[in-house]
Design a protein around this motif. Structure first.
Motif, PDB file in Angstrom:
ATOM      1  N   CYS A 196       0.796  -1.240   0.000  1.00 49.76           N
ATOM      2  CA  CYS A 196       0.000   0.000   0.000  1.00 49.76           C
ATOM      3  C   CYS A 196       0.819   1.276   0.000  1.00 49.76           C
ATOM      4  N   ASP A 197       2.113   1.192   0.361  1.00 51.28           N
ATOM      5  CA  ASP A 197       2.966   2.375   0.424  1.00 51.28           C
ATOM      6  C   ASP A 197       2.346   3.436   1.339  1.00 51.28           C
ATOM      7  N   HIS A 198       1.928   4.581   0.799  1.00 48.97           N
ATOM      8  CA  HIS A 198       1.377   5.656   1.630  1.00 48.97           C
ATOM      9  C   HIS A 198      -0.137   5.548   1.826  1.00 48.97           C
ATOM     10  N   GLY A 199      -0.771   4.584   1.184  1.00 46.30           N
ATOM     11  CA  GLY A 199      -2.213   4.408   1.353  1.00 46.30           C
ATOM     12  C   GLY A 199      -3.057   5.332   0.500  1.00 46.30           C
ATOM     13  N   TYR A 200      -2.471   5.960  -0.509  1.00 48.94           N
ATOM     14  CA  TYR A 200      -3.201   6.955  -1.302  1.00 48.94           C
ATOM     15  C   TYR A 200      -4.370   6.353  -2.087  1.00 48.94           C
ATOM     16  N   VAL A 201      -4.183   5.168  -2.655  1.00 48.49           N
ATOM     17  CA  VAL A 201      -5.258   4.547  -3.442  1.00 48.49           C
ATOM     18  C   VAL A 201      -6.484   4.305  -2.571  1.00 48.49           C
ATOM     19  N   ILE A 202      -6.267   3.754  -1.403  1.00 57.10           N
ATOM     20  CA  ILE A 202      -7.370   3.479  -0.481  1.00 57.10           C
ATOM     21  C   ILE A 202      -8.088   4.764  -0.079  1.00 57.10           C
ATOM     22  N   MET A 203      -7.318   5.778   0.296  1.00 54.74           N
ATOM     23  CA  MET A 203      -7.939   7.025   0.753  1.00 54.74           C
ATOM     24  C   MET A 203      -8.748   7.688  -0.353  1.00 54.74           C
ATOM     25  N   GLU A 204      -8.209   7.692  -1.559  1.00 60.28           N
ATOM     26  CA  GLU A 204      -8.925   8.304  -2.684  1.00 60.28           C
ATOM     27  C   GLU A 204     -10.186   7.499  -3.021  1.00 60.28           C
ATOM     28  N   ALA A 205     -10.083   6.172  -2.980  1.00 61.24           N
ATOM     29  CA  ALA A 205     -11.247   5.326  -3.272  1.00 61.24           C
ATOM     30  C   ALA A 205     -12.349   5.529  -2.240  1.00 61.24           C
ATOM     31  N   LEU A 206     -11.984   5.710  -0.995  1.00 64.74           N
ATOM     32  CA  LEU A 206     -12.972   5.974   0.058  1.00 64.74           C
ATOM     33  C   LEU A 206     -13.600   7.352  -0.129  1.00 64.74           C
ATOM     34  N   GLN A 207     -12.784   8.348  -0.427  1.00 65.77           N
ATOM     35  CA  GLN A 207     -13.308   9.700  -0.592  1.00 65.77           C
ATOM     36  C   GLN A 207     -14.253   9.790  -1.789  1.00 65.77           C
ATOM     37  N   GLN A 208     -14.003   8.966  -2.823  1.00 74.77           N
ATOM     38  CA  GLN A 208     -14.893   8.932  -3.983  1.00 74.77           C
ATOM     39  C   GLN A 208     -16.058   7.960  -3.794  1.00 74.77           C
ATOM     40  N   LYS A 209     -16.116   7.343  -2.611  1.00 70.65           N
ATOM     41  CA  LYS A 209     -17.196   6.399  -2.266  1.00 70.65           C
ATOM     42  C   LYS A 209     -17.270   5.218  -3.223  1.00 70.65           C
ATOM     43  N   PRO A 259       6.620   1.488   5.177  1.00 72.26           N
ATOM     44  CA  PRO A 259       5.496   1.938   4.354  1.00 72.26           C
ATOM     45  C   PRO A 259       4.157   1.861   5.081  1.00 72.26           C
ATOM     46  N   LEU A 260       3.990   0.833   5.914  1.00 75.37           N
ATOM     47  CA  LEU A 260       2.726   0.699   6.639  1.00 75.37           C
ATOM     48  C   LEU A 260       2.561   1.839   7.646  1.00 75.37           C
ATOM     49  N   ASP A 261       3.657   2.252   8.265  1.00 77.29           N
ATOM     50  CA  ASP A 261       3.600   3.401   9.189  1.00 77.29           C
ATOM     51  C   ASP A 261       3.223   4.670   8.431  1.00 77.29           C
ATOM     52  N   ASN A 262       3.743   4.828   7.208  1.00 76.76           N
ATOM     53  CA  ASN A 262       3.359   5.985   6.390  1.00 76.76           C
ATOM     54  C   ASN A 262       1.862   5.988   6.121  1.00 76.76           C
ATOM     55  N   ALA A 263       1.334   4.806   5.776  1.00 74.75           N
ATOM     56  CA  ALA A 263      -0.101   4.693   5.520  1.00 74.75           C
ATOM     57  C   ALA A 263      -0.908   5.008   6.773  1.00 74.75           C
TER      58      ALA A 263
END
Length: 219
Positions: A24-37, A51-55
């Motif tokens: 997941c690296d920084h978790g950007y994909v997950i956060m964007e997918a959640l914000q776009q519902k 990387p998990l700590d960054n996420a």
């Protein structure tokens, strides 16, 4: 939150209830997918604590702790049972295939996958077709001078055949300006390769050029 074109393209294809981002690296994909519902909940997964700590920090910063669980996990080996969509990006095809092989017992019919290999995309296409992952859609994104293929797949457990052009250059690929530029760059590369080869060694390279010529006409 600034998200790259590549990650935006991945998110634009996502659908499902529960997403796992493997590596997941920084978790950007997950956060964007959640914000776009596009999803309701997610697991941010990585084999490395850094990387998990960054996420974790980013998830906390965006107040998404109730929807995202962070898992220190090797590939898909301990994938939670409620996952119905999986992202694997930011690595080469060989490592992605290894992750899929190691996680076979967790893969279920109807599960969606979103892949973005950094190299050897043809190797990945050949593997998934033989293993019953149907490629539903592809697109190409250009970022920092490099072309990235992005694939949306569904697991059917039914192997199928791909043509050589599909293996090399994509299945149901979005025919836009970026894809045309990608094919043009490939064509120029293979013309250079042919020009520096002995005439009696050019058969395979010329076949590649013919495939590219046909695909450019279709795009």
């Amino acid at each position: 939150m600034a998200v790259s074109k590549r990650l935006q393209a991945i998110v634009s294809l996502i659908e499902g209830h529960c997403l796992a981002d493997i590596g997941c690296d920084h978790g950007y994909v997950i956060m964007e997918a959640l914000q776009q519902k596009r999803i309701q909940k997610a697991y941010a997964c990585d084999v490395a604590p850094g990387p998990l700590d960054n996420a974790k920090r980013n998830i906390h910063l965006h107040h998404l702790e109730e929807q995202v669980t962070c898992l220190l996990m090797d590939g898909m080996k301990e994938l939670p049972s409620d996952v119905d969509s999986i992202v694997i990006a930011g690595m080469g095809a060989s490592l992605m295939i290894h992750i899929l092989e190691q996680g076979k017992s967790h893969i279920k019919k109807g599960m969606h996958f979103y892949f973005c290999p950094h190299k050897d995309a043809s190797l990945l296409r050949e593997y998934v077709s033989k293993q019953g992952f149907r490629i539903e859609q592809e697109c190409v994104v250009e970022e920092d001078g490099h072309f990235y293929p992005i694939m949306k797949l569904v697991y059917t457990n039914t192997p199928y055949f791909l043509t050589q052009s599909e293996i090399l250059y994509g299945v149901s690929c979005r025919k836009d300006a970026t894809y045309s530029s990608f094919l043009q760059k490939e064509q120029e590369k293979w013309r250079q390769i042919v020009a520096h080869m002995p005439k009696d060694k050019r058969t395979e390279a010329n076949q590649r050029l013919q495939i590219l010529e046909n695909m450019r006409r279709q795009s």
